[in-house]
Design an enzyme around this catalytic site. Structure first.
Site, PDB file in Angstrom:
ATOM      1  N   SER A 139       0.845  -1.217   0.000  1.00  0.00           N
ATOM      2  CA  SER A 139       0.000   0.000   0.000  1.00  0.00           C
ATOM      3  C   SER A 139       0.872   1.255   0.000  1.00  0.00           C
ATOM      4  CB  SER A 139      -0.974  -0.003   1.182  1.00  0.00           C
ATOM      5  OG  SER A 139      -0.292   0.180   2.395  1.00  0.00           O
ATOM      6  N   HIS A 188       8.984   2.748   9.496  1.00  0.00           N
ATOM      7  CA  HIS A 188       8.681   1.784  10.549  1.00  0.00           C
ATOM      8  C   HIS A 188       7.377   2.200  11.221  1.00  0.00           C
ATOM      9  CE1 HIS A 188       9.585  -1.352  13.410  1.00  0.00           C
ATOM     10  NE2 HIS A 188       9.185  -0.527  14.365  1.00  0.00           N
ATOM     11  N   ASN A 221      13.968   3.919   5.378  1.00  0.00           N
ATOM     12  CA  ASN A 221      12.985   2.912   5.780  1.00  0.00           C
ATOM     13  C   ASN A 221      11.832   3.588   6.503  1.00  0.00           C
ATOM     14  OD1 ASN A 221      11.906   0.303   6.458  1.00  0.00           O
ATOM     15  ND2 ASN A 221      12.769   0.517   8.512  1.00  0.00           N
ATOM     16  N   GLU A 276       1.250   6.769   7.435  1.00  0.00           N
ATOM     17  CA  GLU A 276       2.329   6.439   6.483  1.00  0.00           C
ATOM     18  C   GLU A 276       2.004   6.978   5.094  1.00  0.00           C
ATOM     19  OE1 GLU A 276       4.283   2.432   8.369  1.00  0.00           O
ATOM     20  OE2 GLU A 276       2.729   2.128   6.878  1.00  0.00           O
ATOM     21  N   LEU A 324      11.356  -6.531   4.894  1.00  0.00           N
ATOM     22  CA  LEU A 324      11.634  -6.969   6.268  1.00  0.00           C
ATOM     23  C   LEU A 324      13.010  -7.597   6.471  1.00  0.00           C
ATOM     24  CD1 LEU A 324       8.072  -8.290   7.125  1.00  0.00           C
ATOM     25  CD2 LEU A 324       9.003  -5.982   7.371  1.00  0.00           C
ATOM     26  N   ASP A 343      16.153  -1.171  12.222  1.00  0.00           N
ATOM     27  CA  ASP A 343      15.355  -0.014  12.666  1.00  0.00           C
ATOM     28  C   ASP A 343      16.169   0.962  13.511  1.00  0.00           C
ATOM     29  OD1 ASP A 343      13.121  -1.252  11.465  1.00  0.00           O
ATOM     30  OD2 ASP A 343      12.746  -2.405  13.289  1.00  0.00           O
TER      31      ASP A 343
HETATM   32  C1  GAR Z   1       4.176  -0.787   6.769  1.00  0.00           C
HETATM   33  O1  GAR Z   1       3.287  -0.517   7.827  1.00  0.00           O
HETATM   34  C2  GAR Z   1       5.598  -0.539   7.219  1.00  0.00           C
HETATM   35  O2  GAR Z   1       5.721   0.458   8.171  1.00  0.00           O
HETATM   36  C3  GAR Z   1       5.978  -1.878   7.786  1.00  0.00           C
HETATM   37  O3  GAR Z   1       5.421  -2.810   6.908  1.00  0.00           O
HETATM   38  C4  GAR Z   1       4.170  -2.277   6.446  1.00  0.00           C
HETATM   39  C5  GAR Z   1       4.064  -2.530   4.963  1.00  0.00           C
HETATM   40  O4  GAR Z   1       2.743  -2.230   4.534  1.00  0.00           O
HETATM   41  N1  GAR Z   1       7.410  -2.007   7.905  1.00  0.00           N
HETATM   42  C6  GAR Z   1       7.999  -2.569   8.955  1.00  0.00           C
HETATM   43  O5  GAR Z   1       7.389  -3.100   9.869  1.00  0.00           O
HETATM   44  C7  GAR Z   1       9.530  -2.496   8.919  1.00  0.00           C
HETATM   45  N2  GAR Z   1      10.093  -2.873  10.174  1.00  0.00           N
HETATM   46  P1  GAR Z   1       2.409  -2.090   3.001  1.00  0.00           P
HETATM   47  O6  GAR Z   1       2.948  -3.338   2.308  1.00  0.00           O
HETATM   48  O7  GAR Z   1       0.907  -2.018   2.937  1.00  0.00           O
HETATM   49  O8  GAR Z   1       3.067  -0.853   2.487  1.00  0.00           O
END
Ligand code: GAR
Length: 293
Positions: free
Chosen positions: A117, A208, A206, A278, A189, A249
């Site tokens: 997303s 988080h 990144n 985000e 990840l 992180d």
């Molecule tokens: C996001 O919320 C991002 O912050 C997280 O993965 C999600 C991806 O969502 N990242 C972490 O947790 C990194 N440590 P998306 O695929 O819908 O963009």
């Protein structure tokens, strides 16, 4: 429907109206010119006439729509649009947009392995940008939602294999060959290998889904972060955008935004609120970094 179009084409209300008018005018003119050209043929109806007519309007439509778009001030938008159709029909090679391929254009690789997303919001934000091109999607997870987005948006994909990433060249050669300037981790990840960090100094960022330095580190991703925040009865959470270093992180923080944690929140409802933050901030922060640094 109009809201969806605005998002998809990354245009405001006024520009959307002009674009629709351009489509309407271009379409009518194509029909008119097509009929005139068909009048020059010795045949006047039948299957052959219809086939030739379809071929003629398919050829003249892009030319006419681009000509009209010059008059309505939307040439760049329509050049992009026609280019994308060409790519979809496999008439043009994907990934290279000549108008954008100037030396000032910053090329971004999005690394993602989830639904994507954030990747989608970033792509929407820079869709008609003169200064930023989303040139590549790198993904380590077969079947990830972000791969469908790459396909739909005609963005080339770099598939990341564990062995090569951690014990090979970490794809530095491939990224350099593609002239990538910035790497954006949007739900990627795996830890970023030292070699890649050294090859892109201060150029990997990144996002988080929590207020670092809390709730970060190995194993802290996605829902697990929100579950931990709820378990500790925190009153607020948020997002952190940071440079990537060789710890999970951990790199220098660039931006944070907060939101409340409500007493009846579940990990899902909190995740939704965090995703909203985000989507609101990440593309803008990327733009500031990439275009002003
Ligand atoms: C996001 O919320 C991002 O912050 C997280 O993965 C999600 C991806 O969502 N990242 C972490 O947790 C990194 N440590 P998306 O695929 O819908 O963009």
């Amino acid at each position: 429907m109009f809201e969806k179009l605005k998002q998809r084409w990354n245009v405001n209300g006024l520009q959307l109206t002009i674009v629709i008018l351009t489509f309407a005018t271009g379409g009518s003119l194509t029909g008119y010119v097509g009929k005139k050209l068909m009048g020059l043929l010795p045949i006047s109806n039948g299957v052959l006439w219809t086939i030739i007519y379809i071929i003629v309007i398919t050829i003249i439509w892009p030319v006419i729509i681009l000509a009209v778009s010059v008059l309505t001030g939307q040439f760049r938008f329509f050049l992009n649009y026609v280019h994308k159709i060409g790519v979809r029909l496999r008439l043009i090679k994907p990934g290279i947009d000549k108008m954008k391929d100037t030396k000032d254009l910053k090329r971004i690789a999005i690394f993602a392995s989830g639904a994507g997303s954030n990747a989608q919001k970033i792509i929407n934000h820079f869709r008609n940008s003169d200064s930023v091109n989303i040139a590549l999607i790198a993904c380590n997870k077969p079947g990830a939602g972000v791969l469908n987005i790459a396909d739909k948006e005609n963005i080339p994909v770099l598939r990341i294999e564990k062995e090569k990433f951690f014990r090979g060249n970490a794809y530095t050669d491939e990224l350099k060959q593609q002239n990538i300037d910035w790497i954006i981790l949007a739900g990627f990840l795996w830890k970023i290998p030292e070699l890649l960090i050294r090859s892109f100094p201060q150029k990997i960022i990144n996002i988080h889904p929590a207020l670092l330095p809390n709730y970060g580190g190995k194993g802290m991703y996605g829902q697990k972060v929100h579950e931990a925040v709820l378990a500790n009865k925190e009153e607020e959470s948020g997002i952190t955008i940071h440079y990537v270093d060789n710890l999970y992180d951990h790199g220098k923080i660039i931006f944070q935004a907060k939101c409340p944690v409500l007493h009846n929140d579940t990990a899902e409802s909190l995740a939704q609120r965090i995703h909203g933050l985000e989507h609101q901030h990440f593309p803008l922060i990327i733009e500031q970094l990439v275009t002003y640094k």
